[in-house]
Design a protein around this motif. Structure first.
Motif, PDB file in Angstrom:
ATOM      1  N   TYR A 126     -27.541  64.498  61.668  1.00 23.71           N
ATOM      2  CA  TYR A 126     -27.690  65.405  62.818  1.00 23.71           C
ATOM      3  C   TYR A 126     -28.765  64.884  63.771  1.00 23.71           C
ATOM      4  O   TYR A 126     -28.575  64.856  64.997  1.00 23.71           O
ATOM      5  N   TYR A 127     -29.887  64.439  63.201  1.00 20.68           N
ATOM      6  CA  TYR A 127     -30.983  63.971  64.054  1.00 20.68           C
ATOM      7  C   TYR A 127     -30.553  62.745  64.866  1.00 20.68           C
ATOM      8  O   TYR A 127     -30.847  62.634  66.059  1.00 20.68           O
ATOM      9  N   ARG A 128     -29.834  61.822  64.208  1.00 18.26           N
ATOM     10  CA  ARG A 128     -29.361  60.622  64.930  1.00 18.26           C
ATOM     11  C   ARG A 128     -28.430  61.046  66.079  1.00 18.26           C
ATOM     12  O   ARG A 128     -28.484  60.487  67.179  1.00 18.26           O
ATOM     13  N   ASP A 129     -27.586  62.039  65.793  1.00 18.92           N
ATOM     14  CA  ASP A 129     -26.652  62.519  66.817  1.00 18.92           C
ATOM     15  C   ASP A 129     -27.387  63.086  68.030  1.00 18.92           C
ATOM     16  O   ASP A 129     -27.035  62.791  69.171  1.00 18.92           O
ATOM     17  N   ILE A 130     -28.401  63.919  67.756  1.00 22.70           N
ATOM     18  CA  ILE A 130     -29.063  64.548  68.912  1.00 22.70           C
ATOM     19  C   ILE A 130     -29.899  63.523  69.688  1.00 22.70           C
ATOM     20  O   ILE A 130     -30.063  63.643  70.896  1.00 22.70           O
ATOM     21  N   LEU A 131     -30.392  62.513  68.980  1.00 21.13           N
ATOM     22  CA  LEU A 131     -31.093  61.432  69.695  1.00 21.13           C
ATOM     23  C   LEU A 131     -30.133  60.752  70.667  1.00 21.13           C
ATOM     24  O   LEU A 131     -30.461  60.515  71.839  1.00 21.13           O
ATOM     25  N   GLN A 132     -28.934  60.451  70.147  1.00 18.04           N
ATOM     26  CA  GLN A 132     -27.954  59.746  70.992  1.00 18.04           C
ATOM     27  C   GLN A 132     -27.462  60.634  72.132  1.00 18.04           C
ATOM     28  O   GLN A 132     -27.281  60.170  73.260  1.00 18.04           O
ATOM     29  N   ASN A 133     -27.319  61.911  71.852  1.00 16.79           N
ATOM     30  CA  ASN A 133     -26.908  62.845  72.916  1.00 16.79           C
ATOM     31  C   ASN A 133     -27.974  62.937  74.009  1.00 16.79           C
ATOM     32  O   ASN A 133     -27.643  62.982  75.197  1.00 16.79           O
ATOM     33  N   PHE A 134     -29.222  62.972  73.577  1.00 12.38           N
ATOM     34  CA  PHE A 134     -30.308  63.058  74.561  1.00 12.38           C
ATOM     35  C   PHE A 134     -30.347  61.778  75.401  1.00 12.38           C
ATOM     36  O   PHE A 134     -30.534  61.829  76.617  1.00 12.38           O
ATOM     37  N   GLN A 135     -30.092  60.660  74.735  1.00  8.09           N
ATOM     38  CA  GLN A 135     -30.030  59.370  75.453  1.00  8.09           C
ATOM     39  C   GLN A 135     -28.915  59.413  76.516  1.00  8.09           C
ATOM     40  O   GLN A 135     -29.125  59.035  77.661  1.00  8.09           O
ATOM     41  N   LEU A 136     -27.748  59.919  76.100  1.00  2.00           N
ATOM     42  CA  LEU A 136     -26.613  59.994  77.037  1.00  2.00           C
ATOM     43  C   LEU A 136     -26.936  60.904  78.216  1.00  2.00           C
ATOM     44  O   LEU A 136     -26.612  60.609  79.361  1.00  2.00           O
ATOM     45  N   THR A 137     -27.599  62.032  77.914  1.00  2.00           N
ATOM     46  CA  THR A 137     -27.977  62.966  78.980  1.00  2.00           C
ATOM     47  C   THR A 137     -28.865  62.263  80.005  1.00  2.00           C
ATOM     48  O   THR A 137     -28.663  62.390  81.219  1.00  2.00           O
ATOM     49  N   LEU A 138     -29.860  61.539  79.501  1.00  2.00           N
ATOM     50  CA  LEU A 138     -30.779  60.848  80.413  1.00  2.00           C
ATOM     51  C   LEU A 138     -30.052  59.742  81.179  1.00  2.00           C
ATOM     52  O   LEU A 138     -30.324  59.509  82.364  1.00  2.00           O
TER      53      LEU A 138
END
Lengths: 366, 269
Positions: A126-138
């Motif tokens: 889950y943590y890896r996923d939200i890191l990648q999602n936050f990266q995509l958002t930025l």
């Protein structure tokens, strides 16, 4: 060691055109922001009276949330790249929703929902996923991420952690000649200094070869924020040294042990999150937290524990009662203060602190 | 052989108390005066009055401990200690089997656990509100147009008791106004106020527990009704000092004496 004033420093940075994001407490992937050339200015306890925020919040909301909202409502010039709300507690999560959907601000609002509960394959994934999602958002707002920049940011973060670990260890073993006030000012400078400036500051810290003069009274402190500067000054006056801490704005942000230098940024960020000390805001096992506190008390030879509790701080209050009970069962003196982040110290709190010091001093002298 | 005398000066929010003892611990004089608005002046006046009762001069006092919320304002003191430590030591001197001290002071209340030598082991204080303190009773006495002695003399614990908040002095005062408007007998209101303080103290007692004998100190110990209710609630008989207001000052004098002898032994004096 000169530590720049928070407000002046951030004003100066904003004038240079630096992108600055206001980040609410406490844990977020700062390295990702740095890789996008965004500076994270953390908002914990901005000064000033709470006036307009009260119109949006219940009376039983903690002063960190109230003061943060008051700050956001002023639409300060120094914040120009938006606000980030990590899911530290329900109140901060709700504040994020309120600012984004109800109050409305001209800048973008981001959320980052840290995993809660025990750490296992699911929470890691889950943590890896939200890191990648936050990266995509930025990336959608700024530009594609430069992997080299992220690696450099992780390396910088790793160096900062290494220094902080060494300084924290030196504090516990009396190899640091800083007053309580100086020590926590140094710890909290990471909330607003550019990482390179902060690293430079940490490199100037003098770690003594031999232990300093014998300390009269040694104390550990637990809670969200360090005691206010007035309380720290008063403890300095009384000859009480805070030798260890279990603070969210302190050692709970420093990995428990030295990590290997980063090679894969996402692996590094994930590992770093899961080697942070136990914390009420990430859920988890209270026994593990108690064990961690006991170890820190033993290593630092702290004679007592000061709980400096932010009023209405739900995560901390859930743990507090059992922590106090367990410490008392071990005959470790405990003092609990309650703070609304005021900038003065009441006569009653002075008496509490002084009496607690007398108790600790009596214990040592017999 | 030189004679040594020691004093404790307790500058509280309502009263300033002085106790002077000789080197054997015998009490030579005790005095209580209102603090009024200037703690420093009250300390000077109370100390001079206490000295007059002993025929000693200021120079004749070997060491002086200042205590109480105004302890920092006592310029002539040789040391200062919190009232929490002082009440523990004072209660131990008067009742050596004391394990728990309940001090209901003017602006705050404390429950203190002490060991067999009078040293503090743990303590708790009331929070920011004056509920459960002497000030609470003073505010209510004004509202009821009673003086504190009249308020203190009511000991009708079996009688009717008006329900009154134990969490906030301001709320409690509003409740008293409402009760007066409904012609509730003052006796019932007084009883309700005493119960309110006892409930407040009870919650503090339960947070740190009771050990050994329990000694009640502070001016509120003169309130017979409150003492009776507190004894009923705790299920035990309280030690009530003859002069409950001067226990902190007495403890201060003993702390001054102990510190002086330690410094003599260590050669620092």
């Amino acid at each position: 060691m000169m530590i720049p004033d928070r407000s002046e420093y951030l004003k100066g940075l904003a004038q240079t055109g630096q992108k600055i994001m206001g980040v609410l407490p406490a844990l977020y992937p700062r390295e990702l922001l740095w890789a996008f050339d965004i500076h994270a200015a953390e908002i914990w306890d901005p000064p000033g009276e709470i006036l307009h925020a009260n119109a949006h919040l219940q009376t039983t909301i903690c002063p960190i949330v109230k003061k943060s909202l008051e700050f956001i409502l002023k639409d300060p010039d120094i914040i120009n790249a938006g606000y980030l709300f990590p899911h530290t507690c329900d109140s901060l999560q709700n504040l994020g929703t309120q600012v984004k959907d109800l109050i409305g601000v001209s800048l973008p609002v981001y959320t980052f929902y840290n995993p809660k509960g025990s750490f296992n394959n699911t929470t890691i994934k889950y943590y890896r996923d939200i890191l990648q999602n936050f990266q995509l958002t930025l990336e959608t707002i700024y530009r594609p991420l430069d992997p080299e920049k992220l690696l450099t940011a992780c390396e910088l973060s790793h160096k900062i952690d290494s220094h902080l670990l060494a300084i924290h260890q030196a504090r516990m073993t009396n190899h640091l000649s800083l007053s309580n006030e100086e020590y926590f000012k140094l710890m909290r400078a990471q909330e607003y200094l550019l990482p390179a400036d902060y690293l430079n500051l940490l490199e100037q810290v003098d770690i003594l070869d031999q232990p300093g003069e014998s300390l009269k009274t040694r104390l550990m402190v637990s809670g969200i924020l360090p005691p206010t500067s007035k309380i720290l000054e008063f403890l300095d006056e009384l000859g009480v040294s805070i030798v260890a801490d279990d603070l969210l704005a302190g050692s709970r942000r420093i990995p428990k042990f030295s990590m290997d230098a980063p090679s894969s940024p996402i692996d590094y960020l994930t590992d770093r999150f899961f080697v942070l000390p136990p914390c009420s805001t990430r859920g988890g096992d209270l026994d593990e937290r108690m064990h961690h506190i006991s170890t820190r008390m033993k290593d630092s030879r702290a004679q007592g524990m000061l709980f400096d509790m932010v009023k209405f701080c739900e995560p901390e209050l859930f743990d507090h009662r059992l922590l106090v009970k367990t410490l008392r069962e071990k005959s470790i003196p405990v003092l609990t203060l309650e703070t609304e982040l005021e900038h003065h110290i009441s006569g009653q709190d002075k008496t509490r602190i002084e009496a607690f010091t007398e108790l600790l001093f009596d214990m040592v002298s017999t | 052989m030189a004679e040594f005398y020691f004093a404790g000066v307790d500058v509280g929010s309502l009263s300033t108390d002085v106790s002077i003892i000789d080197d054997s611990g015998k009490v030579l004089s005790e005095i209580v005066i209102p603090t009024s608005v200037n703690g420093s002046e009250a300390a000077e006046a109370a100390f001079d009055s206490a000295l007059k009762l002993t025929n000693l001069s200021r120079d004749g006092i070997t060491a002086i401990t200042a205590t109480g919320y105004g302890r920092a304002s006592v310029a002539f003191a040789t040391g200062k200690t919190t009232e929490i430590s002082c009440h523990g030591v004072g209660a131990h001197q008067l009742f050596p089997k004391t394990g728990t001290v309940i001090d209901i002071g003017g602006q705050d209340s404390k429950v203190i656990q002490i060991d067999s030598r009078g040293r503090m082991l743990d303590f708790t204080m009331n929070d920011k509100c004056a509920a459960g303190t002497g000030r609470f009773l003073e505010v209510m006495a004004n509202r009821l147009e009673l003086d504190l002695d009249e308020l203190s003399s009511s000991k009708n614990i079996q009688g009717e008791s008006a329900p009154i908040s134990s969490t906030c002095t301001v709320f409690a005062e509003s409740e008293v106004i409402s009760l007066l408007a409904k012609n509730t007998p003052r006796e019932e209101i007084v009883h309700g106020l005493q119960r309110s303080i006892v409930n407040r103290i009870w919650s503090m007692v339960t947070s740190i527990g009771i050990e050994g004998e329990v000694t009640l100190t502070g001016g509120v110990a003169h309130n017979k009704g409150l003492v009776a209710l507190l004894e009923e609630k705790l299920g035990l008989t309280l030690n009530i000092p003859e002069n409950p207001q001067t226990v902190g000052a007495l403890g201060g004098a003993h702390i001054a004496r102990r510190a002086y002898h330690i410094s003599l032994e260590s050669g620092t004096n």
